[in-house]
Every structure is written in structure tokens, then in C-alpha cells.
Write an enzyme that holds these catalytic residues in place. Structure first.
Site, PDB file in Angstrom:
ATOM      1  N   ASP A 141       6.369  37.027  34.132  1.00 43.10           N
ATOM      2  CA  ASP A 141       5.922  35.686  34.512  1.00 43.10           C
ATOM      3  C   ASP A 141       6.998  35.077  35.409  1.00 43.10           C
ATOM      4  OD1 ASP A 141       3.831  36.180  32.848  1.00 43.10           O
ATOM      5  OD2 ASP A 141       4.089  34.400  31.593  1.00 43.10           O
ATOM      6  N   HIS A 186      -2.520  38.556  34.788  1.00 47.20           N
ATOM      7  CA  HIS A 186      -2.136  37.337  34.074  1.00 47.20           C
ATOM      8  C   HIS A 186      -3.064  36.198  34.506  1.00 47.20           C
ATOM      9  CE1 HIS A 186       0.715  34.269  32.352  1.00 47.20           C
ATOM     10  NE2 HIS A 186       0.949  35.260  31.517  1.00 47.20           N
ATOM     11  N   HIS A 206       9.500  38.262  27.734  1.00 50.81           N
ATOM     12  CA  HIS A 206       9.919  36.937  27.272  1.00 50.81           C
ATOM     13  C   HIS A 206       9.118  36.567  26.030  1.00 50.81           C
ATOM     14  CE1 HIS A 206       6.387  35.963  29.654  1.00 50.81           C
ATOM     15  NE2 HIS A 206       6.435  34.685  29.318  1.00 50.81           N
ATOM     16  N   ASP A 245       1.800  35.180  24.430  1.00 47.72           N
ATOM     17  CA  ASP A 245       0.854  36.099  25.088  1.00 47.72           C
ATOM     18  C   ASP A 245       1.537  37.368  25.600  1.00 47.72           C
ATOM     19  OD1 ASP A 245       2.150  34.433  26.930  1.00 47.72           O
ATOM     20  OD2 ASP A 245       0.531  34.541  28.398  1.00 47.72           O
ATOM     21  N   HIS A 246       2.847  37.460  25.377  1.00 44.64           N
ATOM     22  CA  HIS A 246       3.568  38.675  25.800  1.00 44.64           C
ATOM     23  C   HIS A 246       4.143  39.468  24.626  1.00 44.64           C
ATOM     24  CE1 HIS A 246       3.497  37.922  30.198  1.00 44.64           C
ATOM     25  NE2 HIS A 246       3.164  36.725  29.728  1.00 44.64           N
ATOM     26  N   HIS A 301       7.053  34.047  25.191  1.00 45.16           N
ATOM     27  CA  HIS A 301       5.761  33.350  25.116  1.00 45.16           C
ATOM     28  C   HIS A 301       4.811  34.300  24.388  1.00 45.16           C
ATOM     29  CE1 HIS A 301       6.699  30.387  28.599  1.00 45.16           C
ATOM     30  NE2 HIS A 301       6.945  29.854  27.413  1.00 45.16           N
TER      31      HIS A 301
END
Ligand SMILES: [Zn+2]
Length: 300
Positions: free
Chosen positions: A209, A267, A61, A65-66, A63
Site C-alpha cells: 500500500d 487492492h 503492514h 486486510d493484509h 492493516h
């Protein structure tokens, strides 16, 4: 070899020398990168991952941090003279983001980059030795998890028993596929009498997530290894629900319900310097739980 190497285990902000999410899945000679948080290419160098063998990049996805490490990875592959095609899977908007970054820098890649938008659940990669499928998770923005599964291997000829029967060698391939042999007289020689079974197909599930969602237990049923996020500790169920994340107990409950062999949790929130609390809590529910520690490879 079928294994998962953790490159980044933190959520949101890098903290305490922990990096945002990234993992390498190795299946024999093929490498898949799952998520690509900032700093992934440095982690790849640090842990001697074979850059050139990365054929697939799967982004769960958008976001940051990914995926904030993705353009750096692609650009470095370019500078390192990659020639093999690269297959990037992710939410459809990612294509525009990559193209904008490349065209703004007037970068022409020396290799073919195929972008495949993740728009439906189901099979996305069909290799000779494994498949990858994806499934939607419940997160604040569209997000998908991945299931990587070995393909069934052929049975092996049992050299000790095969000589007891008159089976033409031309039929051996069909024996390896599991067929019985019928003699000219009409007698059936059972496949299991002349072949040896192969071990069951192994599988790895990456939850990405997600909020606590029992659908993930269903999808992970019987998997050898499950990675499930644990952004929050067990007392923070309400925060987890509000932020569309999971707690330690929730992740471990999914592993327990799915009867997986082993659970990796990660995570982690930047609020916690020490990770023991995550491990202790998850183990209260599912004993074979392991922390996602950067640089560690989990063999499946
Ligand atoms: Zn997220």
C-alpha cells in the site's frame, strides 16, 4: 517457474466475492506468501496451492486486510502436521500478536517459526536461486514493499565450439562463472567463444500500500513484473493522497517511468463491483496492464 498467483485483490472489506490482499510467489520449488488477508487459507485450498512448500510469509503492514488471515494459516499448518521451519517477516509488533494468539490458545507449534522484524530496507532473504529485499513505502502506518529477484545463473558450455580449443575440463566451472582461459603459450580464449549466455535475471516488485511515490519507479526500474495498488480511480487523486493510496493513473505512471514489462493492478475499492474502469484507466497510461484476478497466475 517464476510466477505470481493472486489469491486476494480487494482492499479493506471483502466484497463481490473478492478477498483482501494475498499473493503466492512461486520460484521453482519454493513458495512465498505475500500478505495474508482474511480468507487466504480458503483461497489456498481453492486454487490448489501447495501449502507445505510455503517457506516464507511476508507481511507488508498491519492493516487488517493484509494480515488477518495469518493466525489461521499458521494454526492450519500446525493441524496439518507441518514440520519444516516457517519464516515470517513483518512489522515488529506482529511478533507479539502471533505469540499472544498462540499462547492464548495454548498452541505449541510442531515446527519452528522464525519471526524477522522488518526494520530496515535491504536484503532480507538470500536463497541459492533468489533474493528478497524490502523497501519502505509511504502509507498511514509503517509499510514495506518487496523485490524478489532471481540470482544470476551460470553460463553454459558451448558444446559446438569448446572442442576447437584445448581447455581442461577442470576449468569448465570457471568458464561457467565467466572467466576467460589463458593457454600455456599465453593466448587468451575469450569466454564468450566457448560458453553460451544465460537469460537475464527476472524480478518481481510488490508495491504494497502506498501513495504515488516515484521512488517506487526507481526501485522497480527494468523489473519484469510490477504489482502496484490502485485503490482509487483517476478522479480521486485527493482521496488517494489523504488515505495514502494510489490511483489508476498514478500506478500506471510508475510502471511507465520504471519501464517494467508488465503491470498488475489490485487492492480495489469495495465501492466498485465492476473492475473494467480500473483497467481502462490504467491502460490509458501503460498498455501492458492487467487486473489482479483471483486464481490467475502471472508467469514472469
Ligand atoms: Zn493499508
Amino acid at each position: 517457474m517464476f510466477g505470481v498467483t493472486i489469491l486476494g485483490n480487494n482492499s479493506a472489506v471483502p466484497a463481490y466475492d473478492r478477498h483482501p490482499t494475498a499473493q503466492i510467489v512461486t520460484i521453482e520449488d519454493t513458495l512465498l506468501l505475500i500478505d495474508c488477508g482474511e480468507g487466504t487459507q480458503m483461497q489456498i485450498a481453492k486454487y490448489n496451492v501447495r501449502w507445505g512448500k510455503i517457506k516464507y510469509i511476508l507481511i507488508s503492514h498491519l492493516h487488517g486486510d493484509h494480515y488477518f488471515g495469518l493466525i489461521g494459516m499458521i494454526t492450519s499448518m500446525c493441524l496439518l502436521g507441518r514440520q519444516d521451519s516457517l519464516y515470517v517477516y513483518g512489522p515488529s509488533k506482529l511478533k507479539e500478536i502471533i505469540e499472544l494468539q498462540l499462547t492464548s490458545a495454548d498452541t505449541t507449534l510442531p515446527f519452528k517459526l522464525f519471526f524477522i522484524a522488518l526494520e530496515e530496507d535491504g536484503l532480507i532473504v538470500n536463497e541459492n536461486k533468489f533474493t528478497v529485499s524490502c523497501f519502505a513505502t509511504q502509507h498511514r502506518i509503517p509499510c514495506r514493499g518487496f523485490i524478489i529477484k532471481e540470482k544470476k545463473k551460470k553460463r553454459k558450455i558451448n558444446k559446438e565450439t569448446i572442442s576447437n580449443y584445448q581447455i581442461p575440463t577442470a576449468f569448465y566451472d570457471r568458464l561457467k562463472d565467466g572467466e576467460d582461459f589463458t593457454t600455456a603459450e599465453g593466448n587468451i580464449i575469450k569466454n564468450e567463444d566457448v560458453t553460451l549466455p544465460t537469460r537475464p535475471c527476472r524480478s518481481y516488485v510488490y508495491s504494497a500500500d502506498t501513495i504515488y511515490d516515484r521512488k517506487i519507479a526507481e526501485l522497480s526500474s527494468g523489473a519484469n513484473l510490477l504489482y502496484h495498488e490502485t485503490t482509487y480511480v483517476k478522479t480521486m487523486t485527493e482521496n488517494a493522497l489523504l488515505r495514502f493510496h494510489s490511483t489508476t493513473h498514478q500506478a500506471a505512471s510508475i510502471a511507465l517511468e520504471a519501464c517494467v514489462d508488465k503491470l498488475i493492478i489490485g487492492h480495489f475499492s469495495s465501492k466498485y463491483e465492476k473492475l473494467e474502469v480500473y483497467l481502462e484507466e490504467a491502460k490509458e497510461v501503460f498498455s501492458n496492464t492487467h487486473l489482479a484476478i483471483e486464481g490467475v497466475t502471472h508467469i514472469i
